[in-house]
Design a protein around this motif. Sequence first.
Motif, PDB file in Angstrom:
ATOM      1  N   SER A  60       5.304   4.024  -5.880  1.00 34.65           N
ATOM      2  CA  SER A  60       4.725   5.036  -5.009  1.00 34.65           C
ATOM      3  C   SER A  60       3.227   5.221  -5.280  1.00 34.65           C
ATOM      4  O   SER A  60       2.418   5.280  -4.373  1.00 34.65           O
ATOM      5  CB  SER A  60       5.448   6.371  -5.208  1.00 34.65           C
ATOM      6  OG  SER A  60       4.889   7.338  -4.366  1.00 34.65           O
ATOM      7  N   LEU A  61       2.874   5.319  -6.543  1.00 35.66           N
ATOM      8  CA  LEU A  61       1.474   5.463  -6.949  1.00 35.66           C
ATOM      9  C   LEU A  61       0.933   4.072  -7.291  1.00 35.66           C
ATOM     10  O   LEU A  61       1.629   3.289  -7.936  1.00 35.66           O
ATOM     11  CB  LEU A  61       1.419   6.364  -8.186  1.00 35.66           C
ATOM     12  CG  LEU A  61       0.098   6.556  -8.920  1.00 35.66           C
ATOM     13  CD1 LEU A  61      -0.880   7.360  -8.077  1.00 35.66           C
ATOM     14  CD2 LEU A  61       0.335   7.279 -10.265  1.00 35.66           C
ATOM     15  N   ASN A  77      -3.952   5.085  -4.679  1.00 34.43           N
ATOM     16  CA  ASN A  77      -3.178   5.462  -3.487  1.00 34.43           C
ATOM     17  C   ASN A  77      -1.847   6.084  -3.871  1.00 34.43           C
ATOM     18  O   ASN A  77      -1.315   5.799  -4.938  1.00 34.43           O
ATOM     19  CB  ASN A  77      -2.836   4.217  -2.652  1.00 34.43           C
ATOM     20  CG  ASN A  77      -4.036   3.610  -1.977  1.00 34.43           C
ATOM     21  OD1 ASN A  77      -4.565   2.599  -2.425  1.00 34.43           O
ATOM     22  ND2 ASN A  77      -4.482   4.235  -0.912  1.00 34.43           N
ATOM     23  N   VAL A  78      -1.330   6.905  -2.962  1.00 36.81           N
ATOM     24  CA  VAL A  78       0.081   7.304  -3.021  1.00 36.81           C
ATOM     25  C   VAL A  78       0.681   6.872  -1.690  1.00 36.81           C
ATOM     26  O   VAL A  78       0.084   7.115  -0.628  1.00 36.81           O
ATOM     27  CB  VAL A  78       0.235   8.824  -3.245  1.00 36.81           C
ATOM     28  CG1 VAL A  78       1.694   9.251  -3.104  1.00 36.81           C
ATOM     29  CG2 VAL A  78      -0.282   9.193  -4.629  1.00 36.81           C
ATOM     30  N   ASP A  79       1.833   6.198  -1.729  1.00 39.65           N
ATOM     31  CA  ASP A  79       2.354   5.513  -0.538  1.00 39.65           C
ATOM     32  C   ASP A  79       2.619   6.420   0.657  1.00 39.65           C
ATOM     33  O   ASP A  79       2.711   5.957   1.781  1.00 39.65           O
ATOM     34  CB  ASP A  79       3.623   4.720  -0.889  1.00 39.65           C
ATOM     35  CG  ASP A  79       4.779   5.581  -1.368  1.00 39.65           C
ATOM     36  OD1 ASP A  79       4.589   6.798  -1.582  1.00 39.65           O
ATOM     37  OD2 ASP A  79       5.887   5.034  -1.536  1.00 39.65           O
ATOM     38  N   CYS A 147       0.195   1.158 -14.510  1.00 35.43           N
ATOM     39  CA  CYS A 147       0.705   2.247 -13.692  1.00 35.43           C
ATOM     40  C   CYS A 147       2.192   2.368 -13.989  1.00 35.43           C
ATOM     41  O   CYS A 147       2.970   1.493 -13.625  1.00 35.43           O
ATOM     42  CB  CYS A 147       0.442   1.934 -12.221  1.00 35.43           C
ATOM     43  SG  CYS A 147       0.912   3.289 -11.166  1.00 35.43           S
ATOM     44  N   LYS A 152       5.258   7.900 -14.243  1.00 36.54           N
ATOM     45  CA  LYS A 152       4.658   8.294 -12.945  1.00 36.54           C
ATOM     46  C   LYS A 152       3.159   8.547 -12.988  1.00 36.54           C
ATOM     47  O   LYS A 152       2.644   9.382 -12.242  1.00 36.54           O
ATOM     48  CB  LYS A 152       5.350   9.564 -12.395  1.00 36.54           C
ATOM     49  CG  LYS A 152       6.868   9.509 -12.371  1.00 36.54           C
ATOM     50  CD  LYS A 152       7.368   8.648 -11.236  1.00 36.54           C
ATOM     51  CE  LYS A 152       8.870   8.570 -11.150  1.00 36.54           C
ATOM     52  NZ  LYS A 152       9.459   7.300 -11.527  1.00 36.54           N
ATOM     53  N   TYR A 199      -1.803  17.511  -0.720  1.00 37.25           N
ATOM     54  CA  TYR A 199      -1.874  16.496  -1.770  1.00 37.25           C
ATOM     55  C   TYR A 199      -2.776  16.960  -2.902  1.00 37.25           C
ATOM     56  O   TYR A 199      -3.596  17.865  -2.740  1.00 37.25           O
ATOM     57  CB  TYR A 199      -2.365  15.163  -1.197  1.00 37.25           C
ATOM     58  CG  TYR A 199      -3.699  15.237  -0.500  1.00 37.25           C
ATOM     59  CD1 TYR A 199      -3.784  15.572   0.849  1.00 37.25           C
ATOM     60  CD2 TYR A 199      -4.885  14.982  -1.194  1.00 37.25           C
ATOM     61  CE1 TYR A 199      -5.009  15.654   1.494  1.00 37.25           C
ATOM     62  CE2 TYR A 199      -6.114  15.054  -0.566  1.00 37.25           C
ATOM     63  CZ  TYR A 199      -6.169  15.393   0.783  1.00 37.25           C
ATOM     64  OH  TYR A 199      -7.384  15.474   1.406  1.00 37.25           O
ATOM     65  N   GLY A 234      -0.030  13.092  -6.131  1.00 39.41           N
ATOM     66  CA  GLY A 234       1.178  13.217  -5.312  1.00 39.41           C
ATOM     67  C   GLY A 234       0.896  13.994  -4.045  1.00 39.41           C
ATOM     68  O   GLY A 234      -0.200  14.537  -3.850  1.00 39.41           O
ATOM     69  N   THR A 235       1.880  14.042  -3.178  1.00 41.69           N
ATOM     70  CA  THR A 235       1.746  14.780  -1.919  1.00 41.69           C
ATOM     71  C   THR A 235       3.010  15.622  -1.707  1.00 41.69           C
ATOM     72  O   THR A 235       3.967  15.516  -2.470  1.00 41.69           O
ATOM     73  CB  THR A 235       1.611  13.838  -0.702  1.00 41.69           C
ATOM     74  OG1 THR A 235       2.906  13.399  -0.317  1.00 41.69           O
ATOM     75  CG2 THR A 235       0.730  12.645  -0.981  1.00 41.69           C
ATOM     76  N   THR A 336      11.050   5.408  -3.221  1.00 42.39           N
ATOM     77  CA  THR A 336       9.689   5.387  -2.666  1.00 42.39           C
ATOM     78  C   THR A 336       9.754   5.000  -1.188  1.00 42.39           C
ATOM     79  O   THR A 336      10.818   4.709  -0.663  1.00 42.39           O
ATOM     80  CB  THR A 336       8.790   4.368  -3.398  1.00 42.39           C
ATOM     81  OG1 THR A 336       9.191   3.033  -3.047  1.00 42.39           O
ATOM     82  CG2 THR A 336       8.874   4.536  -4.906  1.00 42.39           C
TER      83      THR A 336
END
Length: 738
Positions: A60-61, A77-79, A147, A152, A199, A234-235, A336
Amino acid sequence: MNHKTLHHQIILIFFTFAGMLPLFFGCIPKDDDKHTNGIILLEKPATDWEKEAFPLGNGSLGCMVFGGVEEERIQFNVDNLWTGDENLTGDYAAPGMGMYQNFGNLYVALDARSPATKYRRELNISTAVCRVAYQQDGTEFIRETFCSHPDKVIVSRMTASAKGKYSGRMRLAGAHGEETSAQSNRLTFTGTLDNGLEYEAQVLVEVEGGTIRKEGDSLVFSGCDNLTIILAAGTSYIMDHDRKWKGEHPHALVTRQADRAAKQSWSKLLTVHVKDHQLLYNRVEIDLGRTEETQIDLPTDQRLQAIRNGKVDPDMDELLFQYGRYLLIACSRPGTLPANLQGLWNDRNDPPWHGDYHSNINLQMNYWHAESANLAECHTPLFDLLTESLVPFRKATKLSYGDDIRGFTMRTSHNPFGGMGWKWNIPASAWYAQHFWEHYAFGRDKKYLERVAYPYLKEVCNYWEDRLKELPDGRLVAPNGWSPEHGPTEDGVSYDQQIIWDLFSNTIEAAEELGEDKDYSKKLAGMRSRLVGPKIGKWGQLQEWMEDLDDPEDQHRHVSHMFAVYPGRQISLSKTPGFAKAAAVSLKARGFGTVVGWGNAWKTALWARLLDAESAYTYYHKEVSANAFPNLWNGCWPGRVFQIDGNFGITAGAIEMLLQSHAGEIHLLPALPEAWATGSVKGLCARGGFEVDMEWNEGNLKSAIIFSTKGGTCKVRIQDKVIDLTLKPREKRKLTKF
Ligand code: FUC
């Protein structure tokens, strides 16, 4: 030795020992075999995000590491940082379709200004660690970044061979003009996109020796021995249509993730990360020959140049193969989002094609190797998103096709909120259904088949039951189809017909496996037999349209009428040799066309299915020699923009050259090219729940081990010979006589 020196010595011994712990636990390969270690090496910092920076990710990250000497840049990025919404109207340009967003950048500016020597930046894909090393004024500097999926967070550690060498300034910059706030050793920014998605990103820095303090919106560090940087982001996105795709503000979670990671030692974080990565990565080993030492020692950009000039480099073929596995592990883990057009890496707020999910080849290709390359769990994000998007998919389908239609179909592009855009691509939902089926065909998890796959397959069948049109002679066609992405819109396009055949066949087999719906299966079988089937046209080609329209000069990049050869199974040399030969005629006529990474990957797999090893390898090689950037990302038309499907598809294509299992047999070395005459592979998967190891020499299979996860029978083919095997659960059988 005075007291202070003794103290330093003890610390040094401790850190040397701590740094070596992972080696003792056996989770980091010793650097003794550079032929198998999987290293992408560049001897300068990245200036180009797309072609030179190195990707890391935990599903995800993710981030891209530049490795600058004066300033390190980590773009992240966060997906699920997406604009847009359910976009029921399907207007591609409207805000509802949205775009995948850049999250931000971390910049670490270092005070030392003298030139660096012995600079090396490498991505080790077997440990998923990026390492930058250089010397400056007699000191050796090392940065290691990874990562972590278990923790996380992105972790970056900067060390030096002498004390107090790190002074500089750290800045965290969001990609949407956010204000960053600094506390003593923490940087934070938060924001909200137009669609209400919230986010947050945080950076937490631990230093040894020296000081760190805030100054304005930055952190200033001075005289530090080393820095450990933790980045969490994160979001508020959740994959839940009923909750309108949004959950809590990410502040609490991001803070917890950063704090928890900061409490752990670097070596612990590293050990846990590498172990987690290798649990997946180490399942497959491959050896396709041996590259000369002088070639293997070159940095990757020069190595690629040498290959372009004719150098033979089988280790590069292996590296590209494993990179497709590395990248999937990095951008698609249970829970994810699936891998989008760029996996999860994106440095723009208006990425090419919105950074979306494309349903007419690209998203499927992202997952072609998931099962066969022994990464079945990385396939599940695809099923999760498609299943959770059903409500908006159904609504949008009814809006365009009328209230009476059951099931759903899809447009060419879609987003993480079930929103779709651009033209309808009517067999898309059926093509995705193939993935639901394949996950069962390889893994044989009946509960999954019953709960997840079969309901999806049936619902897509419902759409086609209502939608297929009967011709005057009683045959059935998909109306108003389009062969991506060219030619007329008309009935009975081969792409549609073949995918519907595949859907009905998979659904019938699924019902059989579950012992359910006998009458319904009969109905589907009846409809399948009435579908307008493949046709051979006037120049011996496999027709792309129902009428004989194919132009032998047409070199369009899509080869959609080859679906039945790969990834479908309606056409094969053994069962339908006439159509298989016609497919070869069409494929040859299509030529190289435009330089499209995903196109080469598809053609590799197609030629492998047609058992033409040398043609398959020509396309595999083209991916290395023409389409690989220095960071080995794959370029796509137009303008050779990075698109990840080519990286994934080429791994799938190579597996089809070594092992096939779509035609009711496990076919060993079906399309082995001269270039890979001697080699071995471990851990490839075949349908029916089998794993296969093989060793071969000068084109001949020496031995094979067939391992059954669930027990069962299979037929193993080696050239013209077929061996019947019955294996108990977890039984292995070694075959040596062929
Ligand atoms: C399809 C292809 C293009 C590109 C795009 C993302 O539409 O035709 O080449 O890959 O997807």
